[in-house]
Design an enzyme around this catalytic site. Structure first.
Site, PDB file in Angstrom:
ATOM      1  N   GLY A 192       0.835  -1.195   0.000  1.00 49.42           N
ATOM      2  CA  GLY A 192       0.000   0.000   0.000  1.00 49.42           C
ATOM      3  C   GLY A 192       0.871   1.246   0.000  1.00 49.42           C
ATOM      4  O   GLY A 192       2.033   1.205  -0.411  1.00 49.42           O
ATOM      5  N   ILE A 201       2.359   2.907   2.430  1.00 49.95           N
ATOM      6  CA  ILE A 201       3.588   2.806   3.223  1.00 49.95           C
ATOM      7  C   ILE A 201       4.529   1.766   2.629  1.00 49.95           C
ATOM      8  O   ILE A 201       5.742   1.982   2.559  1.00 49.95           O
ATOM      9  CB  ILE A 201       3.248   2.493   4.692  1.00 49.95           C
ATOM     10  CG1 ILE A 201       2.485   3.679   5.309  1.00 49.95           C
ATOM     11  CG2 ILE A 201       4.512   2.198   5.492  1.00 49.95           C
ATOM     12  CD1 ILE A 201       1.932   3.411   6.690  1.00 49.95           C
ATOM     13  N   PRO A 238      -2.777  -8.486  -6.962  1.00 53.40           N
ATOM     14  CA  PRO A 238      -1.604  -7.859  -7.598  1.00 53.40           C
ATOM     15  C   PRO A 238      -1.847  -6.370  -7.842  1.00 53.40           C
ATOM     16  O   PRO A 238      -2.987  -5.949  -8.051  1.00 53.40           O
ATOM     17  CB  PRO A 238      -1.484  -8.613  -8.932  1.00 53.40           C
ATOM     18  CG  PRO A 238      -2.294  -9.853  -8.767  1.00 53.40           C
ATOM     19  CD  PRO A 238      -3.381  -9.517  -7.800  1.00 53.40           C
ATOM     20  N   ARG A 270       0.724  -3.515  12.420  1.00 53.43           N
ATOM     21  CA  ARG A 270      -0.004  -3.697  13.678  1.00 53.43           C
ATOM     22  C   ARG A 270       0.511  -4.958  14.350  1.00 53.43           C
ATOM     23  O   ARG A 270       0.839  -5.942  13.692  1.00 53.43           O
ATOM     24  CB  ARG A 270      -1.516  -3.807  13.437  1.00 53.43           C
ATOM     25  CG  ARG A 270      -2.201  -2.502  13.092  1.00 53.43           C
ATOM     26  CD  ARG A 270      -2.223  -1.563  14.295  1.00 53.43           C
ATOM     27  NE  ARG A 270      -2.991  -0.346  14.045  1.00 53.43           N
ATOM     28  CZ  ARG A 270      -2.475   0.788  13.585  1.00 53.43           C
ATOM     29  NH1 ARG A 270      -1.168   0.846  13.315  1.00 53.43           N
ATOM     30  NH2 ARG A 270      -3.224   1.850  13.405  1.00 53.43           N
ATOM     31  N   GLU A 302       0.166  -3.111  23.624  1.00 58.04           N
ATOM     32  CA  GLU A 302       0.987  -1.895  23.666  1.00 58.04           C
ATOM     33  C   GLU A 302       0.561  -1.082  24.882  1.00 58.04           C
ATOM     34  O   GLU A 302      -0.620  -0.777  25.022  1.00 58.04           O
ATOM     35  CB  GLU A 302       0.809  -1.075  22.388  1.00 58.04           C
ATOM     36  CG  GLU A 302       1.391  -1.768  21.162  1.00 58.04           C
ATOM     37  CD  GLU A 302       1.308  -0.927  19.901  1.00 58.04           C
ATOM     38  OE1 GLU A 302       0.797   0.219  19.969  1.00 58.04           O
ATOM     39  OE2 GLU A 302       1.747  -1.396  18.841  1.00 58.04           O
ATOM     40  N   HIS A 316       6.106   2.080  19.114  1.00 57.75           N
ATOM     41  CA  HIS A 316       5.118   2.543  18.123  1.00 57.75           C
ATOM     42  C   HIS A 316       5.338   4.021  17.784  1.00 57.75           C
ATOM     43  O   HIS A 316       4.481   4.870  18.030  1.00 57.75           O
ATOM     44  CB  HIS A 316       3.690   2.329  18.628  1.00 57.75           C
ATOM     45  CG  HIS A 316       2.692   2.268  17.512  1.00 57.75           C
ATOM     46  ND1 HIS A 316       1.527   1.548  17.589  1.00 57.75           N
ATOM     47  CD2 HIS A 316       2.670   2.860  16.282  1.00 57.75           C
ATOM     48  CE1 HIS A 316       0.833   1.684  16.469  1.00 57.75           C
ATOM     49  NE2 HIS A 316       1.519   2.485  15.652  1.00 57.75           N
ATOM     50  N   ILE A 317       6.498   4.310  17.189  1.00 58.11           N
ATOM     51  CA  ILE A 317       6.865   5.691  16.879  1.00 58.11           C
ATOM     52  C   ILE A 317       6.962   5.934  15.369  1.00 58.11           C
ATOM     53  O   ILE A 317       7.629   6.868  14.919  1.00 58.11           O
ATOM     54  CB  ILE A 317       8.199   6.080  17.549  1.00 58.11           C
ATOM     55  CG1 ILE A 317       9.323   5.109  17.150  1.00 58.11           C
ATOM     56  CG2 ILE A 317       8.038   6.125  19.067  1.00 58.11           C
ATOM     57  CD1 ILE A 317      10.713   5.565  17.588  1.00 58.11           C
TER      58      ILE A 317
END
Length: 334
Positions: A168, A170, A193, A251, A280, A299-300
């Site tokens: 995606g 990111i 795909p 995640r 977390e 988680h930064i």
């Protein structure tokens, strides 16, 4: 159409709850919105559940974070919610079925954190594969005695195969940043795909089993869905190469952490870097924290000043637009 005076009167009638002290730019956007009544949980720490349920009662708007569980209990406690704006790109903390059933609109913050999260993913990969935290600790504790031919050796990107789970926004940004390191081949897997997007990296769409078997570096950037939950498990790690490095910035629940621990301890894979965990924060006595070949961050991924301020402004504008009955800058279509 509302005239400006009527619009201000409408906003004054709207009450919203903000579940955390968000960055100044977002708070400023809300405070300058013509009298919208804002109640803020003015703390860096999460609002206790009982206080959250009490605070949302009668509110028309809610600005929340990914650590706030918005479920049936909260929606019933609120009673009159029209808009939920989450300061996150992920929305697995929202019960979308219950929200849709009540006709509540949802805003989120995609795109604006892509670059920061991709940068962090690359930084975590390099820190893990080149053993940077471990090396820095050796300097501090006296372990650095002299130059040694094989001491603190790790693995390099040049000539490697990188597998990306979830190509995606990111995932693409990560591939774009890794390509100049001399990566030989990109593999990716996902629900379908993405031929045009993948062409930029000459990336090949493969089953997840093949990705695990062939990749020197596995980077997880997919969304958490019922299909991806626990997808990186014992079978997945058993297929990975013994010198492979595993990175997760998506995640925590995508990974079975017990299986990851076993893979690291038993030498099935070389190392892992995690920016996300379950739960977390991760308890300080968690077995993964005892391993030198596991780098864990709190988680930064989006934690740059610019990105967090931009996220807060987008979340605020989503909330305000929803309250006005206008199109949101970034609405999650249910």
């Amino acid at each position: 159409f509302f005239r400006p005076r009527r619009m201000r009167a409408l906003l004054r009638a709207m009450e919203v709850f903000v579940t955390r002290r968000i960055p100044p730019a977002g708070l400023r956007t809300l405070s300058e919105a013509g009298g919208c009544a804002v109640r803020l949980w003015d703390s860096e720490e999460p609002v206790p559940r009982a206080e959250l349920l009490a605070a949302v009662a009668g509110k028309q708007g809610l600005l929340c974070l990914l650590s706030d569980r918005v479920d049936r209990e909260l929606l019933e406690a609120a009673g009159a919610l029209k808009v939920i704006s989450t300061m996150s790109v992920g929305f697995d903390h929202l019960d979308l079925h219950e929200i849709k059933k009540r006709g509540i609109r949802v805003g989120y913050t995609p795109d604006v954190l892509t670059d920061a999260t991709a940068e962090l993913s690359v930084a975590l990969l390099l820190a893990t594969c080149r053993r940077l935290p471990e090396s820095a600790e050796e300097v501090k504790n006296g372990g650095w005695t002299t130059w040694k031919p094989l001491w603190m050796c790790g693995y390099g990107l040049s000539g490697s195969t990188v597998g990306i789970i979830g190509l995606g926004r990111i995932g693409q940004a990560v591939a774009r940043r890794l390509k100049p390191f001399g990566v030989k081949k990109f593999l990716y897997t996902g629900s379908r795909p993405k031929t045009e997007i993948a062409a930029e990296f000459q990336a090949e769409f493969v089953p997840i089993t093949r990705l695990a078997e062939e990749a020197d570096f596995v980077v997880v950037t997919c969304a958490l869905t019922p299909e991806t939950q626990g997808i990186c498990n014992k079978d997945f790690f058993s297929r990975m190469r013994k010198n492979a490095v595993f990175i997760n910035t998506s995640r925590g629940a995508v990974v079975n952490q017990e299986d990851l621990y076993d893979a690291l301890v038993n030498g099935q894979i070389a190392a892992a870097g995690l920016d996300v965990t379950t739960p977390e924060p991760l308890p300080t006595d968690h077995p993964l924290l005892s391993l030198k070949n596991c780098v864990i961050l709190p988680h930064i991924g989006s934690a740059t000043y610019t990105t967090r301020n931009t996220m807060s402004v987008l979340a605020a504008n989503n909330l305000l637009a929803g309250l006005r009955g206008e199109p949101m800058p970034s609405e999650l279509l249910l």
